[in-house]
Design an enzyme around this catalytic site. Structure first.
Site, PDB file in Angstrom:
ATOM      1  N   LEU A  68       1.207  -1.351  -0.363  1.00 54.76           N
ATOM      2  CA  LEU A  68       0.136  -0.101   0.252  1.00 54.76           C
ATOM      3  C   LEU A  68       0.797   1.169  -0.057  1.00 54.76           C
ATOM      4  CD1 LEU A  68      -2.604   1.468   0.472  1.00 54.76           C
ATOM      5  CD2 LEU A  68      -2.364   1.344   3.496  1.00 54.76           C
ATOM      6  N   SER A  69       0.543   2.266  -0.480  1.00 55.08           N
ATOM      7  CA  SER A  69       1.451   3.213  -0.791  1.00 55.08           C
ATOM      8  C   SER A  69       2.600   3.762  -1.304  1.00 55.08           C
ATOM      9  CB  SER A  69       0.754   4.221   0.694  1.00 55.08           C
ATOM     10  OG  SER A  69       1.825   5.267   0.128  1.00 55.08           O
ATOM     11  N   ALA A  70       3.636   3.698  -0.884  1.00 54.41           N
ATOM     12  CA  ALA A  70       5.374   2.830  -0.302  1.00 54.41           C
ATOM     13  C   ALA A  70       5.228   1.581  -1.227  1.00 54.41           C
ATOM     14  CB  ALA A  70       6.184   3.650   0.359  1.00 54.41           C
ATOM     15  N   GLY A  72       3.076  -0.051  -2.216  1.00 51.50           N
ATOM     16  CA  GLY A  72       2.046  -0.585  -3.682  1.00 51.50           C
ATOM     17  C   GLY A  72       3.679   0.233  -4.405  1.00 51.50           C
ATOM     18  N   ALA A  73       3.933   1.251  -4.632  1.00 54.54           N
ATOM     19  CA  ALA A  73       5.192   1.620  -5.694  1.00 54.54           C
ATOM     20  C   ALA A  73       6.841   0.431  -5.440  1.00 54.54           C
ATOM     21  CB  ALA A  73       6.241   3.122  -5.039  1.00 54.54           C
TER      22      ALA A  73
END
Length: 238
Positions: A68-70, A72-73
């Site tokens: 999720l978020s970082a 996810g990246a």
């Protein structure tokens, strides 16, 4: 999450950032020293996967990644740098692999400033590993009300993967799932797809709960698995 893992018979691995490396405990997904094959955090996560797979006798052809978020990246980076390791992944409120290489550019991309386009993003994935086999299935989750990582990043991620799968840039079909539009682009080979789902808010959809939904809804562990060693067919955007 552990209850679902027990119920459906899959193992969990939770890589974590250390505060001495990032005060916010976020993965440095943009750092060339951490998001490239056989270096930094990417290598560390790969080694964790290998150790867990060996220790628990897991099927190496049925390993999935999410964040999720970082995270996810970082999932984008892991799918790109080790595509032979992961059968699929869920990129949740993330960014496309290779879109930034400094802290300042990472924040720009989160706000959709200076984002590379189309085939340039795809080239980042192609060049991340030298992979010549089948690519992981990709599921993309991004809230339309997300304020930190701009929703346009979802479209950038969607645009990054279809050429690798021999899929069209536009979805093959759109369906409504619990009131939300889900766009699916199927690849040239059976069993591979880009699956994008937009939601108004990510607050009630933590990354690992989303992965559970993906595993249960798509029954990923029952899908015929790809042979990553077989020669790849040429893949071009249609």
């Amino acid at each position: 999450m552990p209850h679902m893992a027990t119920q459906y018979g899959f193992a969990l691995l939770f890589p974590e950032q250390q505060r001495q490396n990032n005060l916010d405990l976020c993965f440095d997904w943009f750092s060339p020293g951490d998001n490239r094959r056989d270096t930094g955090k990417a290598l560390s996560i790969r080694q964790m996967v290998a150790a867990a797979t060996a220790r628990h006798g897991l099927d190496p052809a049925r390993v999935f990644c999410t964040g999720l978020s970082a995270g996810g990246a970082m999932t984008s980076s892991m799918l790109a740098t080790y595509p032979e390791v992961f059968a699929g992944g869920a990129i949740i409120t993330g960014l496309p692999c290779g879109c930034a290489d400094t802290f300042a550019r990472a924040f720009d991309r989160m706000r959709l400033l200076g984002m590379p386009r189309g085939l340039e993003l795809t080239a980042f994935v192609r060049g991340a590993s030298g992979h010549d086999g089948a690519w992981p299935t990709v599921s993309i989750w991004h809230g339309t009300a997300e304020a930190t990582v701009g929703h346009g990043n979802a479209q950038a991620v969607i645009g990054q993967w279809p050429p690798l799968h021999g899929a069209a840039a536009a979805p093959d079909h759109v369906q409504i799932v619990r009131g939300q539009a889900e766009r699916i682009a199927k690849g040239a080979e059976p069993g591979f797809a880009i699956d994008a789902l937009k939601r108004p808010s990510e607050a009630a959809f933590p990354a690992f709960a989303a992965l559970c939904v993906e595993i249960v809804r798509h029954e990923l562990w029952r899908r015929p698995q790809r042979d990553s060693a077989r020669p790849a067919k040429p893949r071009h955007a249609r």
